[in-house]
Design a protein around this motif. Structure first.
Motif, PDB file in Angstrom:
ATOM      1  N   GLU A   1     -46.727  84.255  20.279  1.00 50.91           N
ATOM      2  CA  GLU A   1     -47.123  84.083  18.884  1.00 50.91           C
ATOM      3  C   GLU A   1     -46.478  85.116  17.979  1.00 50.91           C
ATOM      4  O   GLU A   1     -46.747  85.150  16.794  1.00 50.91           O
ATOM      5  N   PHE A   2     -45.659  85.965  18.545  1.00 51.78           N
ATOM      6  CA  PHE A   2     -45.121  87.061  17.770  1.00 51.78           C
ATOM      7  C   PHE A   2     -43.593  87.027  17.768  1.00 51.78           C
ATOM      8  O   PHE A   2     -42.982  86.978  18.825  1.00 51.78           O
ATOM      9  N   PRO A   3     -43.001  87.072  16.598  1.00 53.17           N
ATOM     10  CA  PRO A   3     -41.544  86.978  16.500  1.00 53.17           C
ATOM     11  C   PRO A   3     -40.804  88.144  17.141  1.00 53.17           C
ATOM     12  O   PRO A   3     -39.645  88.021  17.483  1.00 53.17           O
ATOM     13  N   TRP A   4     -41.472  89.270  17.338  1.00 45.23           N
ATOM     14  CA  TRP A   4     -40.785  90.445  17.875  1.00 45.23           C
ATOM     15  C   TRP A   4     -40.945  90.593  19.386  1.00 45.23           C
ATOM     16  O   TRP A   4     -40.525  91.576  19.963  1.00 45.23           O
ATOM     17  N   GLU A   5     -41.539  89.583  20.068  1.00 44.78           N
ATOM     18  CA  GLU A   5     -41.647  89.638  21.525  1.00 44.78           C
ATOM     19  C   GLU A   5     -40.306  89.292  22.165  1.00 44.78           C
ATOM     20  O   GLU A   5     -39.601  88.405  21.704  1.00 44.78           O
ATOM     21  N   ASN A   6     -40.005  89.959  23.245  1.00 46.69           N
ATOM     22  CA  ASN A   6     -38.812  89.683  24.047  1.00 46.69           C
ATOM     23  C   ASN A   6     -37.529  89.696  23.225  1.00 46.69           C
ATOM     24  O   ASN A   6     -36.725  88.767  23.297  1.00 46.69           O
ATOM     25  N   VAL A   7     -37.352  90.733  22.462  1.00 50.55           N
ATOM     26  CA  VAL A   7     -36.163  90.807  21.607  1.00 50.55           C
ATOM     27  C   VAL A   7     -35.139  91.833  22.090  1.00 50.55           C
ATOM     28  O   VAL A   7     -34.102  91.995  21.467  1.00 50.55           O
ATOM     29  N   GLN A   8     -35.442  92.522  23.193  1.00 47.71           N
ATOM     30  CA  GLN A   8     -34.512  93.535  23.682  1.00 47.71           C
ATOM     31  C   GLN A   8     -33.156  92.895  23.992  1.00 47.71           C
ATOM     32  O   GLN A   8     -33.084  91.730  24.347  1.00 47.71           O
ATOM     33  N   PRO A   9     -32.104  93.676  23.860  1.00 41.86           N
ATOM     34  CA  PRO A   9     -30.773  93.138  24.174  1.00 41.86           C
ATOM     35  C   PRO A   9     -30.708  92.619  25.613  1.00 41.86           C
ATOM     36  O   PRO A   9     -31.430  93.094  26.490  1.00 41.86           O
ATOM     37  N   LYS A  10     -29.849  91.652  25.820  1.00 39.23           N
ATOM     38  CA  LYS A  10     -29.700  91.039  27.149  1.00 39.23           C
ATOM     39  C   LYS A  10     -29.333  92.109  28.185  1.00 39.23           C
ATOM     40  O   LYS A  10     -28.518  92.984  27.922  1.00 39.23           O
ATOM     41  N   ALA A  11     -29.948  91.996  29.351  1.00 41.96           N
ATOM     42  CA  ALA A  11     -29.717  92.963  30.430  1.00 41.96           C
ATOM     43  C   ALA A  11     -28.243  93.004  30.819  1.00 41.96           C
ATOM     44  O   ALA A  11     -27.514  92.027  30.663  1.00 41.96           O
ATOM     45  N   ASN A  12     -27.828  94.140  31.318  1.00 38.41           N
ATOM     46  CA  ASN A  12     -26.464  94.358  31.796  1.00 38.41           C
ATOM     47  C   ASN A  12     -25.407  94.239  30.705  1.00 38.41           C
ATOM     48  O   ASN A  12     -24.280  93.845  30.967  1.00 38.41           O
ATOM     49  N   THR A  13     -25.818  94.542  29.472  1.00 46.28           N
ATOM     50  CA  THR A  13     -24.857  94.583  28.375  1.00 46.28           C
ATOM     51  C   THR A  13     -24.798  96.016  27.855  1.00 46.28           C
ATOM     52  O   THR A  13     -25.706  96.823  28.114  1.00 46.28           O
ATOM     53  N   LEU A  14     -23.749  96.318  27.126  1.00 52.60           N
ATOM     54  CA  LEU A  14     -23.619  97.645  26.537  1.00 52.60           C
ATOM     55  C   LEU A  14     -24.771  97.910  25.565  1.00 52.60           C
ATOM     56  O   LEU A  14     -25.326  99.011  25.530  1.00 52.60           O
ATOM     57  N   ASP A  15     -25.153  96.885  24.798  1.00 58.24           N
ATOM     58  CA  ASP A  15     -26.282  97.049  23.879  1.00 58.24           C
ATOM     59  C   ASP A  15     -27.564  97.401  24.636  1.00 58.24           C
ATOM     60  O   ASP A  15     -28.350  98.231  24.185  1.00 58.24           O
ATOM     61  N   ALA A  16     -27.799  96.776  25.770  1.00 52.48           N
ATOM     62  CA  ALA A  16     -29.005  97.056  26.558  1.00 52.48           C
ATOM     63  C   ALA A  16     -28.989  98.501  27.062  1.00 52.48           C
ATOM     64  O   ALA A  16     -30.001  99.201  27.016  1.00 52.48           O
TER      65      ALA A  16
ATOM     66  N   SER B   1     -31.276  89.225  15.233  1.00 46.99           N
ATOM     67  CA  SER B   1     -30.901  87.864  15.617  1.00 46.99           C
ATOM     68  C   SER B   1     -31.960  87.250  16.523  1.00 46.99           C
ATOM     69  O   SER B   1     -32.345  86.084  16.369  1.00 46.99           O
ATOM     70  N   GLN B   2     -32.460  88.038  17.473  1.00 51.04           N
ATOM     71  CA  GLN B   2     -33.486  87.535  18.383  1.00 51.04           C
ATOM     72  C   GLN B   2     -34.804  87.262  17.657  1.00 51.04           C
ATOM     73  O   GLN B   2     -35.482  86.274  17.931  1.00 51.04           O
ATOM     74  N   VAL B   3     -35.163  88.118  16.706  1.00 48.79           N
ATOM     75  CA  VAL B   3     -36.372  87.881  15.910  1.00 48.79           C
ATOM     76  C   VAL B   3     -36.223  86.575  15.130  1.00 48.79           C
ATOM     77  O   VAL B   3     -37.144  85.752  15.093  1.00 48.79           O
ATOM     78  N   GLN B   4     -35.044  86.359  14.524  1.00 46.92           N
ATOM     79  CA  GLN B   4     -34.824  85.120  13.775  1.00 46.92           C
ATOM     80  C   GLN B   4     -34.915  83.896  14.688  1.00 46.92           C
ATOM     81  O   GLN B   4     -35.479  82.867  14.311  1.00 46.92           O
ATOM     82  N   SER B   5     -34.382  84.010  15.884  1.00 45.58           N
ATOM     83  CA  SER B   5     -34.475  82.914  16.854  1.00 45.58           C
ATOM     84  C   SER B   5     -35.933  82.639  17.215  1.00 45.58           C
ATOM     85  O   SER B   5     -36.356  81.482  17.296  1.00 45.58           O
ATOM     86  N   ASN B   6     -36.707  83.700  17.419  1.00 47.35           N
ATOM     87  CA  ASN B   6     -38.124  83.539  17.740  1.00 47.35           C
ATOM     88  C   ASN B   6     -38.891  82.910  16.579  1.00 47.35           C
ATOM     89  O   ASN B   6     -39.759  82.066  16.796  1.00 47.35           O
ATOM     90  N   LEU B   7     -38.580  83.343  15.360  1.00 48.68           N
ATOM     91  CA  LEU B   7     -39.235  82.751  14.190  1.00 48.68           C
ATOM     92  C   LEU B   7     -38.978  81.253  14.129  1.00 48.68           C
ATOM     93  O   LEU B   7     -39.889  80.466  13.851  1.00 48.68           O
ATOM     94  N   LYS B   8     -37.751  80.856  14.395  1.00 46.88           N
ATOM     95  CA  LYS B   8     -37.405  79.435  14.390  1.00 46.88           C
ATOM     96  C   LYS B   8     -38.195  78.678  15.464  1.00 46.88           C
ATOM     97  O   LYS B   8     -38.750  77.615  15.212  1.00 46.88           O
ATOM     98  N   LYS B   9     -38.262  79.260  16.687  1.00 48.09           N
ATOM     99  CA  LYS B   9     -39.018  78.628  17.774  1.00 48.09           C
ATOM    100  C   LYS B   9     -40.494  78.482  17.423  1.00 48.09           C
ATOM    101  O   LYS B   9     -41.151  77.519  17.822  1.00 48.09           O
TER     102      LYS B   9
END
Length: 160
Positions: free
Chosen positions: A73-88, A139-147
């Protein structure tokens, strides 16, 4: 392995005699086997990868009921960068550094000490490409908001 459980196709299954004791007399099973102390049996992450009979039948009733009903129910859930990436990797470094920085800020002996510590943290963020991480998180928050069927600015408090 082999005495209390077996593994097939990456799924852990408790042997029938052990499972029978676990369901009929949990305290005796705990005393005899103490499986909850082992990482395969004591942590939800590994239980999720296990065969369904890892959990007591009373618990599986709740799990089965929740299937298809419980959603984020929350747009900020599961927004961490994808595992095994430089961002992560950088995100983890920055969040770890923030922990020690936060303590240092609270313990600052002067305003100059505080500002110096904060400046060092901001430099650390910059050197670990914080702007790229922010883009990923947003970007992930926006994707979650859309979902979730929410407006694109809902997480800022000015939407929905």
């Amino acid at each position: 392995k082999g005495q209390t459980y077996s593994e097939t196709n990456g799924k852990v299954t408790i042997n029938s005699d052990v499972y029978s004791l676990m369901t009929s007399n949990p305290s005796a099973a705990q005393t005899k086997y103490n499986l909850g102390q082992f990482i395969l049996f004591g942590h939800d992450k590994y239980k999720a990868l296990a065969a369904s009979q890892i959990y007591q039948p009373a618990l599986t009733t709740f799990f089965d009921w929740g299937k298809g009903k419980l959603v984020s129910e929350f747009p900020w859930e599961n927004v961490q960068p994808k595992a095994n990436t430089l961002d992560a990797t950088n995100y983890l470094a920055i969040t770890n550094d923030w922990t020690t920085t936060n303590i240092a800020l609270v313990r600052s002996s002067s305003e100059n000490d505080f500002n110096s510590t904060l400046s060092a943290y901001k430099s650390f963020q910059t050197s670990h490409n914080w702007s790229s991480i922010q883009t990923s998180l947003n970007s992930q928050v926006q994707s979650n908001l859309k979902k979730l069927g929410m407006k694109s600015n809902a997480s800022t408090g000015s939407g929905n």
